[in-house]
Scaffold this active site. Sequence first.
Site, PDB file in Angstrom:
ATOM      1  CG  MET A  39      25.195  68.779  65.696  1.00 20.14           C
ATOM      2  SD  MET A  39      25.667  68.178  64.073  1.00 20.14           S
ATOM      3  CE  MET A  39      24.570  69.112  63.048  1.00 20.14           C
ATOM      4  CG  LEU A  42      23.028  76.248  71.547  1.00 21.45           C
ATOM      5  CD1 LEU A  42      23.093  76.247  73.075  1.00 21.45           C
ATOM      6  CD2 LEU A  42      22.530  74.891  71.050  1.00 21.45           C
ATOM      7  CG  HIS A  46      19.392  74.245  69.357  1.00 23.83           C
ATOM      8  ND1 HIS A  46      19.848  75.190  68.481  1.00 23.83           N
ATOM      9  CD2 HIS A  46      19.618  73.039  68.757  1.00 23.83           C
ATOM     10  CE1 HIS A  46      20.350  74.597  67.402  1.00 23.83           C
ATOM     11  NE2 HIS A  46      20.217  73.298  67.543  1.00 23.83           N
ATOM     12  CE  LYS A 158      14.126  72.616  60.916  1.00 21.57           C
ATOM     13  NZ  LYS A 158      15.331  71.881  60.635  1.00 21.57           N
ATOM     14  CG  LEU A 193      13.510  79.191  65.195  1.00 26.95           C
ATOM     15  CD1 LEU A 193      13.924  79.567  66.608  1.00 26.95           C
ATOM     16  CD2 LEU A 193      13.639  80.398  64.293  1.00 26.95           C
ATOM     17  CB  SER A 195      22.197  75.662  63.137  1.00 24.17           C
ATOM     18  OG  SER A 195      21.791  75.278  64.426  1.00 24.17           O
ATOM     19  NE  ARG A 196      22.981  72.075  57.383  1.00 17.09           N
ATOM     20  CZ  ARG A 196      22.886  70.921  58.074  1.00 17.09           C
ATOM     21  NH1 ARG A 196      21.764  70.601  58.676  1.00 17.09           N
ATOM     22  NH2 ARG A 196      23.927  70.125  58.169  1.00 17.09           N
TER      23      ARG A 196
HETATM   24  P1  PAJ Z   1      20.988  70.050  65.920  1.00 10.79           P
HETATM   25  O1  PAJ Z   1      20.638  70.264  64.497  1.00 10.79           O
HETATM   26  O2  PAJ Z   1      21.875  71.030  66.606  1.00 10.79           O
HETATM   27  O3  PAJ Z   1      19.657  69.930  66.722  1.00 10.79           O
HETATM   28  C1  PAJ Z   1      19.664  69.589  68.090  1.00 10.79           C
HETATM   29  C2  PAJ Z   1      18.233  69.320  68.511  1.00 10.79           C
HETATM   30  O4  PAJ Z   1      17.459  70.513  68.385  1.00 10.79           O
HETATM   31  C3  PAJ Z   1      17.553  68.249  67.634  1.00 10.79           C
HETATM   32  O5  PAJ Z   1      16.833  67.354  68.454  1.00 10.79           O
HETATM   33  C4  PAJ Z   1      16.654  69.090  66.747  1.00 10.79           C
HETATM   34  O6  PAJ Z   1      15.507  68.389  66.296  1.00 10.79           O
HETATM   35  C5  PAJ Z   1      16.272  70.222  67.689  1.00 10.79           C
HETATM   36  N1  PAJ Z   1      15.806  71.399  66.917  1.00 10.79           N
HETATM   37  C6  PAJ Z   1      16.464  72.046  65.940  1.00 10.79           C
HETATM   38  N2  PAJ Z   1      15.691  73.039  65.427  1.00 10.79           N
HETATM   39  C7  PAJ Z   1      14.523  73.001  66.098  1.00 10.79           C
HETATM   40  C8  PAJ Z   1      13.300  73.758  66.033  1.00 10.79           C
HETATM   41  N3  PAJ Z   1      13.122  74.735  65.160  1.00 10.79           N
HETATM   42  N4  PAJ Z   1      12.306  73.431  66.892  1.00 10.79           N
HETATM   43  C9  PAJ Z   1      12.456  72.406  67.775  1.00 10.79           C
HETATM   44  N5  PAJ Z   1      13.571  71.663  67.884  1.00 10.79           N
HETATM   45  C10 PAJ Z   1      14.587  71.952  67.059  1.00 10.79           C
HETATM   46  O7  PAJ Z   1      19.995  67.270  65.442  1.00 10.79           O
HETATM   47  C11 PAJ Z   1      21.183  67.424  65.688  1.00 10.79           C
HETATM   48  O8  PAJ Z   1      21.728  68.625  66.085  1.00 10.79           O
HETATM   49  C12 PAJ Z   1      22.192  66.279  65.620  1.00 10.79           C
HETATM   50  O9  PAJ Z   1      21.789  65.374  64.636  1.00 10.79           O
HETATM   51  C13 PAJ Z   1      22.392  65.544  66.973  1.00 10.79           C
HETATM   52  C14 PAJ Z   1      21.108  64.877  67.455  1.00 10.79           C
HETATM   53  C15 PAJ Z   1      22.930  66.514  68.029  1.00 10.79           C
HETATM   54  C16 PAJ Z   1      23.455  64.425  66.781  1.00 10.79           C
HETATM   55  O10 PAJ Z   1      24.658  64.946  66.340  1.00 10.79           O
END
Ligand code: PAJ
Length: 294
Positions: A39, A42, A46, A158, A193, A195-196
């Site tokens: 989403m 990044l 991500h 995560k 990590l 995005s929030r």
């Molecule tokens: P989003 O929250 O942007 O995360 C995208 C991907 O990054 C997800 O698979 C999530 O598990 C991974 N991710 C996020 N933070 C992480 C971290 N600290 N370590 C490892 N991986 C991490 O998850 C989504 O978006 C949405 O639900 C989506 C699958 C895109 C559907 O809309």
Amino acid sequence: MKAQTTAATPPAFTDAVALGALVADARRQGKPIGLVPTMGALHAGHLSLVDTAARECGFTVVTIFVNPTQFGPNEDFASYPRTLDADLQALAGRGIDAVFVPSTDAMYRPGHSTYVEMAGPALVLEGEFRPGHFRGVATVVLKLFNLVRPDRAYFGRKDFQQALLMRRMVEDLNLPIAIEVCPIVREPDGLALSSRNVYLSPDERRRALAISQSLRLARELVERGTTDARTILARMHERLAADDLRVDYVALADPNTLEPVDVVNRPVVAAIAARVGATRLIDNEMLGEASSEK
Ligand code: PAJ
């Protein structure tokens, strides 16, 4: 002095047809197609998925789409961080072949009426506290799978439950896609990590550490021989309460079914969802198996 060269940002597509043609071309050349759904906003979590996909696939697509159908009516869809320019910059030089940035109108055309409804492990934990969330996730991910037709799709641990459900969905719907799950990327002090995390004030950022520390406490208790789930859960709640976190759930669950366990004598996932101020954070850790994420 040599002029600093900046890597070009990968081509961004808003149009699924143009992207599909490029992917079809790569497929004809026999390249394995990788997909990393995101989403946006990044961060290094991500990017770890992106780097793994780029390493393992011949043609890698990153999607950036803030999916409205996975947000509840009182959730942060409107305020969710949208940082497309910075995201494209972050993807430059990482071996990504295309970025798909569809509009909401293109993804959900007027009259859209079809949703993927999951049962079983979709109904507990996040499913209980965010009704409709996984319906939105499964629907958008299936649409992205159909638009890109990847051989492999990359998800982060995560979001443990989300990754598990994506595995279930491809199995249940006979999709020829391998679901790859990558480790959790954390800040040096342990905060996963997300995005929030940008929503957190300095004081909330400090208190948010209670989440990863509570998971670490659980791991230490198990390593020192505690197996009683109630004892472990009580200590985790105590740690979260010490920093005034409002808990949605703290769970010790079977990593395949997400059913609660009473005794931690085999690999078990410890999962937390809690609010720090107005920000809801989730995190998890595997207990009872050699951890690669210490
Ligand atoms: P989003 O929250 O942007 O995360 C995208 C991907 O990054 C997800 O698979 C999530 O598990 C991974 N991710 C996020 N933070 C992480 C971290 N600290 N370590 C490892 N991986 C991490 O998850 C989504 O978006 C949405 O639900 C989506 C699958 C895109 C559907 O809309």
